[in-house]
Design an enzyme around this catalytic site. Sequence first.
Site, PDB file in Angstrom:
ATOM      1  N   HIS A   9      15.377   1.131 -17.198  1.00  0.00           N
ATOM      2  CA  HIS A   9      14.533   1.609 -18.292  1.00  0.00           C
ATOM      3  C   HIS A   9      15.397   2.303 -19.345  1.00  0.00           C
ATOM      4  CE1 HIS A   9      12.126   1.360 -14.620  1.00  0.00           C
ATOM      5  NE2 HIS A   9      11.087   1.107 -15.400  1.00  0.00           N
ATOM      6  N   ASP A 138       4.087  10.399 -21.550  1.00  0.00           N
ATOM      7  CA  ASP A 138       2.635  10.218 -21.608  1.00  0.00           C
ATOM      8  C   ASP A 138       2.056   9.866 -20.244  1.00  0.00           C
ATOM      9  OD1 ASP A 138       2.030  10.373 -24.565  1.00  0.00           O
ATOM     10  OD2 ASP A 138       3.531   8.787 -24.588  1.00  0.00           O
ATOM     11  N   ILE A 170       4.073   5.539 -26.635  1.00  0.00           N
ATOM     12  CA  ILE A 170       4.259   4.204 -26.076  1.00  0.00           C
ATOM     13  C   ILE A 170       3.992   4.234 -24.577  1.00  0.00           C
ATOM     14  CG2 ILE A 170       5.982   2.436 -25.516  1.00  0.00           C
ATOM     15  CD1 ILE A 170       5.078   2.268 -28.376  1.00  0.00           C
ATOM     16  N   HIS A 244      11.055  -0.368 -22.944  1.00  0.00           N
ATOM     17  CA  HIS A 244      10.725   0.510 -21.811  1.00  0.00           C
ATOM     18  C   HIS A 244      11.407   0.094 -20.517  1.00  0.00           C
ATOM     19  CE1 HIS A 244       8.475   2.841 -18.856  1.00  0.00           C
ATOM     20  NE2 HIS A 244       8.264   1.692 -18.209  1.00  0.00           N
ATOM     21  N   ARG A 344      -9.953  24.037  14.959  1.00  0.00           N
ATOM     22  CA  ARG A 344      -9.695  24.696  13.677  1.00  0.00           C
ATOM     23  C   ARG A 344      -9.612  26.209  13.864  1.00  0.00           C
ATOM     24  NH1 ARG A 344     -15.239  25.225  10.114  1.00  0.00           N
ATOM     25  NH2 ARG A 344     -16.699  25.349  11.860  1.00  0.00           N
ATOM     26  N   GLU A 398      -6.951  18.657  -4.356  1.00  0.00           N
ATOM     27  CA  GLU A 398      -6.180  18.264  -3.168  1.00  0.00           C
ATOM     28  C   GLU A 398      -4.827  17.643  -3.524  1.00  0.00           C
ATOM     29  OE1 GLU A 398     -10.544  18.173  -2.047  1.00  0.00           O
ATOM     30  OE2 GLU A 398      -9.332  17.361  -3.716  1.00  0.00           O
ATOM     31  N   HIS A 448     -12.020  19.171  10.418  1.00  0.00           N
ATOM     32  CA  HIS A 448     -13.148  18.250  10.431  1.00  0.00           C
ATOM     33  C   HIS A 448     -12.621  16.827  10.597  1.00  0.00           C
ATOM     34  CE1 HIS A 448     -14.706  21.966   8.830  1.00  0.00           C
ATOM     35  NE2 HIS A 448     -15.952  21.507   8.793  1.00  0.00           N
ATOM     36  N   HIS A 460     -17.830  11.819   4.778  1.00  0.00           N
ATOM     37  CA  HIS A 460     -16.953  12.900   5.230  1.00  0.00           C
ATOM     38  C   HIS A 460     -16.291  12.611   6.577  1.00  0.00           C
ATOM     39  CE1 HIS A 460     -18.718  15.019   1.926  1.00  0.00           C
ATOM     40  NE2 HIS A 460     -18.181  16.178   2.262  1.00  0.00           N
ATOM     41  N   ARG A 507     -13.957  20.316  14.092  1.00  0.00           N
ATOM     42  CA  ARG A 507     -15.021  21.267  13.771  1.00  0.00           C
ATOM     43  C   ARG A 507     -15.744  21.692  15.054  1.00  0.00           C
ATOM     44  NH1 ARG A 507     -20.816  19.782  11.060  1.00  0.00           N
ATOM     45  NH2 ARG A 507     -21.531  21.871  10.549  1.00  0.00           N
TER      46      ARG A 507
END
Length: 601
Positions: A9, A138, A170, A244, A344, A398, A448, A460, A507
């Site tokens: 590049h 960018d 660009i 690029h 936990r 996260e 969990h 979940h 859990r």
Amino acid sequence: MVQAARSGHPGAPMGCAPMAHLLWSEVMTYDPKDPSWWNRDRFVLSNGHACALQYCMLHLTGYDLSVDDCKSFRQLGSKTPGHPENFVTAGVEVSTGPLGQGISNAVGMTMGEKHLAAVYNTSEFALFTNFTYVICGDGCLQEGVSSEACSLAGHLGLGQLIVLYDDNEITIDGPTSLSFTEDVGKRYEAYGWHVQSVSDVGDNLESLRHAVAEAKSVKDKPSLIKIKTVIGHGSTNEGSHKTHGAPLGEADLQQAKTRFGLDPNASFQIAEDVKSFYESKVSKAADAHAEWKMMFQKYESKHPIKAKELKDRFSHTFSGDADTGLFSHLPLFKHGVDKDLATRKMSSHTLNALAPHLPSLIGGSADLTPSNLTSLTCSADFQKDTPDSRYIRFGVREHGMAAICNGLFAYGGFRPYCATFLNFAGYALGAMRVSALSRFGVIYIMTHDSIGLGEDGPTHQPVEMLESLRSMPNLHVWRPADVNEMNGAYQSAITNPHTPSVIACSRQTSHSLEHSSIQNALKGGYVAIDTHEPHIILLATGAEVGLCVETAKQLACDGIKTKVVSMPCLELFTIQTMDYQQRTLPGNVPTLLVEAAAVGG
């Protein structure tokens, strides 16, 4: 370099060269003879595809990177890989192939400086004063991870973070007008950043010089400097996306050299005045390090305990052995006496038993502290006005959380941990992969961990996540069944600073095992219930091990002799001796794997 490699590049290095020249020749403090100096200014090339520029600067400033290394750009086994890799090239702080990761790492690195300065600096000794400088493009600012991390940076007022934004308009597809027309400056002002703009660096660095000086003077906000550049500056295709990701071609390269007053037929040429210029700058940088060393010697004589603590932190060592040192503080559990818990909760007990004795342990949760149970009883929150504290409120970020933890580890002196639900590791996987690749021993606490979380439903329930994580090289995936295995998981994570660990926690309540121990857990797998000439082996992890133990008892009543094997960490089990593996799982007995997850792997 790009032309010789026939790939790479060239555009970004050509456009960003003035920025790099100013940083490395006037702004940054560093010592190429000791790239690990604690108080060096950190430099992050977030748009890592522009690494030819970074390699040029490392060579010019005397790092262990020769002209021959530069000639081996993008070749297998070279010190100049196609994107920067911290474990390959001295002077490269973080691996920045995936866009957005580098600037997010820089947030963590700046948090590291702020914390260590608050804890160890005194009115007489300013040990930690470094800045973190970033060049990004960018693409980095379009990636969501950078938004997460930069939002937190503004909240925390990280004034030692200065980002030089290569605003060349660009992208790979063409002009940014195709997809990226927001006002980046206003967005960062909304984050709480100090924002400036520089219109031209092609012919004059005075505006950029002034902007960097002003950014350094703003102590309570991170800084973004929007710099209008021309991608491929000097090429006949300057300003075009064509520069690029492909070599310019010999003819274009020759005309560019001529344009800049160089011999068009010479390659890898460095003028003598350029050499002498950078040599003088490096000499001054070495002097700054020498002065810092003298200061630290005085600090060590006045504050010997803190000085030793710092040395231990940066070398990932701690005093004592398992009986008298750090791990002597691990919580004890009596089978059949103490109450069974969700793993936990076991994690919380272990974490808080170690944290008061391991000052490098710092981290937090992605807005799930009451569920992950990761708060530190020995510390308040790391906030703008309390950077000496060790619990980080990452917010619902996260991916940014994981990337920031990579930056904390890269800074040195930290064993960061972070937490969310195991299912939401999917949000963080991009940065977790970089942890493993970079050999950053980040500790991921993921609670969990199965369908056992119940009524939240399939959105979940992480039925595929364990296998996904186990497929990643250099990652230890732990799923402890009881307190002893949990203690083993943390001991392993802390004693393996160059391998990240995932500690998956339940859990629901998990039953303790009569024959578990830390030493058994550290083998990755062991026999939890044995029997002579078993008819079947039940192999399980986490909360399902206790279920298998109860099942084995019922099967025994029916005359079916059952052996139970607990496998808290498959990665550690596979590096045990073959004799041990075969005694645990002989291979000639029907074996049933029991794990609350999808069938696969």
